[in-house]
Write an enzyme that holds these catalytic residues in place. Structure first.
Site, PDB file in Angstrom:
ATOM      1  N   GLY A  78       0.795  -1.386  -0.175  1.00 10.54           N
ATOM      2  CA  GLY A  78       0.102   0.063   0.076  1.00 10.54           C
ATOM      3  C   GLY A  78       0.911   1.316   0.119  1.00 10.54           C
ATOM      4  O   GLY A  78       0.589   2.273   0.813  1.00 10.54           O
ATOM      5  N   ALA A  79       1.652   1.195  -0.982  1.00 10.70           N
ATOM      6  CA  ALA A  79       2.798   2.401  -0.783  1.00 10.70           C
ATOM      7  C   ALA A  79       2.574   3.483  -1.884  1.00 10.70           C
ATOM      8  O   ALA A  79       3.354   4.468  -2.214  1.00 10.70           O
ATOM      9  CB  ALA A  79       4.236   1.964  -1.024  1.00 10.70           C
ATOM     10  N   GLY A  82      -1.055   7.718   1.351  1.00 11.12           N
ATOM     11  CA  GLY A  82      -0.949   7.717   2.796  1.00 11.12           C
ATOM     12  C   GLY A  82       0.269   7.243   3.505  1.00 11.12           C
ATOM     13  O   GLY A  82       1.435   7.426   2.925  1.00 11.12           O
ATOM     14  N   GLY A  84       1.834   4.376   3.909  1.00 11.74           N
ATOM     15  CA  GLY A  84       2.635   3.609   3.148  1.00 11.74           C
ATOM     16  C   GLY A  84       3.441   4.423   2.236  1.00 11.74           C
ATOM     17  O   GLY A  84       4.565   4.307   2.185  1.00 11.74           O
ATOM     18  N   SER A 211      -3.961  -0.441  14.837  1.00  7.40           N
ATOM     19  CA  SER A 211      -4.710   0.891  15.001  1.00  7.40           C
ATOM     20  C   SER A 211      -5.182   0.897  16.468  1.00  7.40           C
ATOM     21  O   SER A 211      -5.515  -0.034  16.885  1.00  7.40           O
ATOM     22  CB  SER A 211      -5.832   1.026  14.133  1.00  7.40           C
ATOM     23  OG  SER A 211      -6.757   2.258  14.245  1.00  7.40           O
ATOM     24  N   TYR A 256     -13.361  -3.307   9.965  1.00  5.11           N
ATOM     25  CA  TYR A 256     -12.263  -2.860   9.724  1.00  5.11           C
ATOM     26  C   TYR A 256     -11.707  -3.036  11.245  1.00  5.11           C
ATOM     27  O   TYR A 256     -10.544  -3.213  11.425  1.00  5.11           O
ATOM     28  CB  TYR A 256     -12.416  -1.226   9.469  1.00  5.11           C
ATOM     29  CG  TYR A 256     -10.857  -0.689   9.533  1.00  5.11           C
ATOM     30  CD1 TYR A 256     -10.097  -0.722   8.848  1.00  5.11           C
ATOM     31  CD2 TYR A 256     -10.784   0.139  10.891  1.00  5.11           C
ATOM     32  CE1 TYR A 256      -8.888   0.078   8.749  1.00  5.11           C
ATOM     33  CE2 TYR A 256      -9.812   0.890  10.789  1.00  5.11           C
ATOM     34  CZ  TYR A 256      -8.794   0.859   9.759  1.00  5.11           C
ATOM     35  OH  TYR A 256      -7.467   1.531   9.871  1.00  5.11           O
TER      36      TYR A 256
END
Ligand code: NDP
Length: 417
Positions: A78-79, A82, A84, A211, A256
């Site tokens: 996920g780079a 955001g 990442g 998280s 989530y």
């Protein structure tokens, strides 16, 4: 307007500061962070699409060994946006890491990396769609083709989707609910497949982003409805088609949170099972509330505009993408973060309300920026060892790794060859 006023406090509470530190350590500023503790201009979270699963294959790239040279090798999922993206940039700018950007949209990731000014020859984008087990396997194949026999020094499992507005579940290619499938199962499979590559490196690190929303001992995780709860894991055990891990009907915001609990449990379970045998450091982190990222892409325009301002000046939980990226990178490079099994947080200014400073004409003193890295406490629910072990075995089965689990229980640490 009334809806907005009612909604914001609860959303803010869902993402505010971590619990108090257990252990304090010295802050070390990375090259980027030194620039960014200054005041940052707030922006709005982007209005990105959540595209359908695309597991098309990418032709392997080779000769990575020559390109990487003597640098360490890190994979960041996920780079392309955001945390990442900024974490990968922070690592690449250090000069001693070569970074693999593991992204579902290669074209977009390549464009963004150019725009962000990644140093030349510091990165390669490899395709990885976490909503497809086959795509994760293809990624591992392509990574090995690229790097050859060299070890993997760091694996950062960062990518995630947050789908609180969906009335009905979306499913991965393999039939798992999307948040659980992408955030947890796709990363779980990747971690299992890459364990032998990490084991070859001295002081390898496997970081899975957590998280506070999955942490029941915080305001955000514990008091704000819905609470994460894996229940008896009947949904996860049931396999494809289940809407929630606990077997109940779909609830996007909870899905989530449940996936984040699985992320944080995986770190602890992997630590118990493999740290002493392999020397790999397994850790998680809460980077702060990065209110401007694509994670909030499903939210309406007014929310995306107001949320960063609210988080910065009212709750004080805000941290910029640049600084959050530095925090993520710190868990990879800093010797302080070599300890395994830890859930890292930063003791910034969060929970402090911003005050208007007439001399400068601006609001000062808010935002979860700055501060020191510390070992945060896992919540009781993510620490429950019997649920963690059951979740781990159910995840191995879901990923088609039941046999490997038995081999590993018998003492073999080989990968799935
Ligand atoms: P972003 O939406 O900005 O980034 C998410 C990344 O995940 C994007 O690169 C996205 O790719 C990628 N991604 C999404 N779905 C898939 C998929 N199916 N396969 C592969 N990649 C995928 O969110 P953040 O940067 O905020 O989130 C990063 C991490 O930080 C998450 O683990 C989140 O839980 C965590 N976190 C975030 C907080 C915050 O306040 N923002 C707070 C605490 C934790 P694409 O660009 O193609 O969409």
């Amino acid at each position: 307007m009334a809806r907005l006023i009612l909604l914001l406090p609860s959303l803010a509470l869902a993402l505010v500061a971590p619990a108090r530190p257990l252990v304090r350590t010295t802050t070390r500023l990375s090259p980027l962070q030194a620039e960014t503790v200054k005041e940052v201009k707030l922006k709005q979270a982007p209005n990105l699409e959540s595209p359908p699963v695309d597991s098309s294959k990418q032709a392997p790239k080779v000769n990575g060994g020559i390109v990487i040279g003597l640098r360490k090798l890190a994979v960041v999922t996920g780079a392309s946006s955001g945390l990442g993206l900024y974490g990968a940039l922070s690592l690449a700018k250090r000069g001693d890491y070569y970074v693999i950007l593991a992204c579902r949209n290669v074209e977009r990731a390549e464009r963004v990396a150019k725009e962000m000014g990644f140093p030349a020859n510091s990165y390669t984008v490899l395709k990885c769609e976490l909503g497809s087990f086959q795509s994760v396997r293809d990624f591992v194949f392509n990574l090995r083709a690229f790097k050859g026999p060299r070890p993997l020094d760091a694996l950062v499992c960062n990518a995630a989707v947050y789908l609180p507005a969906d009335p009905k579940p979306r499913f991965t290619e393999d039939g798992y609910e999307m948040s659980m499938g992408v955030n947890h199962l796709g990363h779980f499979l990747m971690t299992q497949l890459l364990l032998p590559d990490l084991q070859k490196a001295k002081g390898a690190r496997c970081v899975i982003v957590g998280s506070i929303t999955g942490n029941s001992n915080t305001i955000g995780g514990g008091l704000v409805y819905p609470r994460a709860d894996l229940g008896d894991l009947s949904g996860l055990k049931a396999g494809p088609g289940a809407e929630m891990a606990d077997g109940k009907p779909f609830f996007g915001a909870k899905a989530y949170k449940d996936s984040k609990v699985c992320n944080m449990m995986t770190v602890q379970e992997m630590h118990r099972r493999f740290n002493a045998k392999t020397g790999i450091t397994f850790s998680s982190l809460y980077p702060g509330c990065i209110a401007e990222t694509g994670l909030f892409r499903e939210k309406r325009g007014w929310f995306r505009s107001i949320f960063p301002v609210f988080m910065k000046y009212v709750t004080g939980g805000y941290v910029s993408e640049t600084e959050a990226g530095d925090r993520l990178a710190q868990t990879v490079w800093d010797p302080v973060a070599a300890k395994s099994g830890v859930y890292w947080s930063w003791n910034g200014n969060a929970q402090q309300v911003g005050l208007y400073d007439p001399s400068s004409g601006s609001v000062k003193g808010a935002g979860g920026s700055g501060g020191e890295i510390f070992e945060n406490a896992y919540s009781a629910s993510t620490k429950d060892e019997s649920t963690a072990a059951a979740m781990y075995e159910a995840s191995m089965a879901a990923c088609g790794l039941g046999e490997l689990s038995q081999k590993r229980a018998g003492g073999s640490l080989d990968g799935e060859q």
